[in-house]
Scaffold this motif. Structure first.
Motif, PDB file in Angstrom:
ATOM      1  N   ALA A   2     -22.143 -30.114  22.014  1.00 31.49           N
ATOM      2  CA  ALA A   2     -21.073 -31.104  22.060  1.00 31.49           C
ATOM      3  C   ALA A   2     -20.837 -31.765  20.715  1.00 31.49           C
ATOM      4  CB  ALA A   2     -21.385 -32.145  23.115  1.00 31.49           C
ATOM      5  N   ASP A   3     -21.868 -31.928  19.921  1.00 29.88           N
ATOM      6  CA  ASP A   3     -21.719 -32.627  18.647  1.00 29.88           C
ATOM      7  C   ASP A   3     -22.235 -31.752  17.522  1.00 29.88           C
ATOM      8  OD1 ASP A   3     -20.933 -34.723  17.048  1.00 29.88           O
ATOM      9  OD2 ASP A   3     -22.857 -35.762  17.209  1.00 29.88           O
ATOM     10  N   SER A   4     -21.671 -30.549  17.407  1.00 26.91           N
ATOM     11  CA  SER A   4     -22.129 -29.611  16.391  1.00 26.91           C
ATOM     12  C   SER A   4     -21.661 -30.038  15.005  1.00 26.91           C
ATOM     13  CB  SER A   4     -21.591 -28.212  16.691  1.00 26.91           C
ATOM     14  OG  SER A   4     -20.204 -28.144  16.394  1.00 26.91           O
ATOM     15  N   GLN A   5     -22.200 -29.391  14.005  1.00 30.77           N
ATOM     16  CA  GLN A   5     -21.783 -29.639  12.623  1.00 30.77           C
ATOM     17  C   GLN A   5     -20.273 -29.437  12.496  1.00 30.77           C
ATOM     18  OE1 GLN A   5     -22.495 -26.641   9.490  1.00 30.77           O
ATOM     19  NE2 GLN A   5     -23.691 -28.249   8.455  1.00 30.77           N
ATOM     20  N   TYR A   6     -19.745 -28.433  13.157  1.00 30.04           N
ATOM     21  CA  TYR A   6     -18.315 -28.157  13.073  1.00 30.04           C
ATOM     22  C   TYR A   6     -17.494 -29.247  13.751  1.00 30.04           C
ATOM     23  CZ  TYR A   6     -20.091 -23.610  11.684  1.00 30.04           C
ATOM     24  OH  TYR A   6     -20.759 -22.602  11.055  1.00 30.04           O
ATOM     25  N   ASP A   7     -17.977 -29.753  14.880  1.00 31.48           N
ATOM     26  CA  ASP A   7     -17.283 -30.859  15.552  1.00 31.48           C
ATOM     27  C   ASP A   7     -17.256 -32.086  14.649  1.00 31.48           C
ATOM     28  OD1 ASP A   7     -16.761 -29.453  17.946  1.00 31.48           O
ATOM     29  OD2 ASP A   7     -18.743 -29.949  18.732  1.00 31.48           O
ATOM     30  N   GLN A   8     -18.382 -32.389  14.035  1.00 34.23           N
ATOM     31  CA  GLN A   8     -18.443 -33.536  13.120  1.00 34.23           C
ATOM     32  C   GLN A   8     -17.482 -33.350  11.953  1.00 34.23           C
ATOM     33  OE1 GLN A   8     -22.954 -33.749  12.775  1.00 34.23           O
ATOM     34  NE2 GLN A   8     -22.302 -35.856  12.400  1.00 34.23           N
ATOM     35  N   PHE A   9     -17.480 -32.156  11.379  1.00 32.77           N
ATOM     36  CA  PHE A   9     -16.567 -31.856  10.281  1.00 32.77           C
ATOM     37  C   PHE A   9     -15.119 -32.071  10.697  1.00 32.77           C
ATOM     38  CE2 PHE A   9     -13.686 -28.387   8.949  1.00 32.77           C
ATOM     39  CZ  PHE A   9     -13.345 -28.892   7.710  1.00 32.77           C
ATOM     40  N   LEU A  10     -14.727 -31.501  11.818  1.00 34.74           N
ATOM     41  CA  LEU A  10     -13.338 -31.629  12.267  1.00 34.74           C
ATOM     42  C   LEU A  10     -12.972 -33.089  12.525  1.00 34.74           C
ATOM     43  CD1 LEU A  10     -13.139 -28.515  14.593  1.00 34.74           C
ATOM     44  CD2 LEU A  10     -11.948 -28.835  12.400  1.00 34.74           C
ATOM     45  N   HIS A  11     -13.899 -33.839  13.095  1.00 34.46           N
ATOM     46  CA  HIS A  11     -13.644 -35.245  13.390  1.00 34.46           C
ATOM     47  C   HIS A  11     -13.528 -36.090  12.109  1.00 34.46           C
ATOM     48  CE1 HIS A  11     -13.797 -39.110  15.389  1.00 34.46           C
ATOM     49  NE2 HIS A  11     -14.788 -39.450  14.580  1.00 34.46           N
ATOM     50  N   GLU A  12     -14.420 -35.847  11.166  1.00 37.31           N
ATOM     51  CA  GLU A  12     -14.485 -36.689   9.966  1.00 37.31           C
ATOM     52  C   GLU A  12     -13.541 -36.259   8.844  1.00 37.31           C
ATOM     53  OE1 GLU A  12     -18.577 -36.974   8.724  1.00 37.31           O
ATOM     54  OE2 GLU A  12     -19.219 -37.671  10.705  1.00 37.31           O
ATOM     55  N   ALA A  13     -13.181 -34.984   8.793  1.00 35.67           N
ATOM     56  CA  ALA A  13     -12.438 -34.493   7.629  1.00 35.67           C
ATOM     57  C   ALA A  13     -11.051 -33.943   7.946  1.00 35.67           C
ATOM     58  CB  ALA A  13     -13.259 -33.418   6.909  1.00 35.67           C
ATOM     59  N   THR A  14     -10.657 -33.921   9.220  1.00 34.44           N
ATOM     60  CA  THR A  14      -9.324 -33.435   9.564  1.00 34.44           C
ATOM     61  C   THR A  14      -8.674 -34.344  10.588  1.00 34.44           C
ATOM     62  OG1 THR A  14      -9.997 -31.990  11.409  1.00 34.44           O
ATOM     63  CG2 THR A  14     -10.039 -31.020   9.202  1.00 34.44           C
ATOM     64  N   THR A  15      -7.373 -34.222  10.665  1.00 33.57           N
ATOM     65  CA  THR A  15      -6.604 -34.928  11.683  1.00 33.57           C
ATOM     66  C   THR A  15      -5.442 -34.032  12.085  1.00 33.57           C
ATOM     67  OG1 THR A  15      -5.544 -37.028  12.247  1.00 33.57           O
ATOM     68  CG2 THR A  15      -5.106 -36.165  10.057  1.00 33.57           C
ATOM     69  N   ILE A  16      -4.909 -34.234  13.257  1.00 29.66           N
ATOM     70  CA  ILE A  16      -3.774 -33.433  13.716  1.00 29.66           C
ATOM     71  C   ILE A  16      -2.488 -34.043  13.181  1.00 29.66           C
ATOM     72  CG2 ILE A  16      -2.468 -32.679  15.733  1.00 29.66           C
ATOM     73  CD1 ILE A  16      -5.129 -32.566  17.231  1.00 29.66           C
ATOM     74  N   ASP A  17      -1.652 -33.182  12.629  1.00 30.78           N
ATOM     75  CA  ASP A  17      -0.364 -33.603  12.081  1.00 30.78           C
ATOM     76  C   ASP A  17       0.725 -32.782  12.761  1.00 30.78           C
ATOM     77  OD1 ASP A  17       1.837 -34.355  10.631  1.00 30.78           O
ATOM     78  OD2 ASP A  17       1.225 -33.325   8.804  1.00 30.78           O
ATOM     79  N   GLY A  18       1.321 -33.323  13.780  1.00 31.58           N
ATOM     80  CA  GLY A  18       2.376 -32.620  14.484  1.00 31.58           C
ATOM     81  C   GLY A  18       3.758 -32.944  13.962  1.00 31.58           C
TER      82      GLY A  18
END
Length: 85
Positions: A2-18
């Motif tokens: 649930a809280d993998s390195q990839y999940d942390q990366f996506l949460h901290e370093a990306t955001t959705i831009d629609g």
């Protein structure tokens, strides 16, 4: 996982831009991931492992509306374009 390195990366370093319609390419997304790892003192996984994880999360470069953010984005941009400093 649930809280993998990839999940942390996506949460901290990306955001959705629609809104803007811009998309991240393969080099940029992996580059921001390696910057995030450096700043987080995490060991980056191989590029193949990274893309396998992104595929599992249904994230495809050039077809996702992710935008980079935060310190990893800044580090990536300054590392990629040293003439900006």
């Amino acid at each position: 996982m649930a809280d993998s390195q990839y999940d942390q990366f996506l949460h901290e370093a990306t955001t959705i831009d629609g809104v803007s319609g811009s998309v991240l390419g393969r080099d940029c997304l992996y580059g921001v991931y390696t910057s995030w790892c450096f700043l987080s003192r995490a060991v980056p996984r191989s590029e193949d492992a990274f893309w396998a994880a992104m595929k599992e999360k249904k994230i495809r470069p050039g077809h996702t509306h992710l935008r980079i953010k935060g310190p990893a984005a800044t580090d990536y941009i300054l590392s990629s374009y040293p003439g900006l400093v």
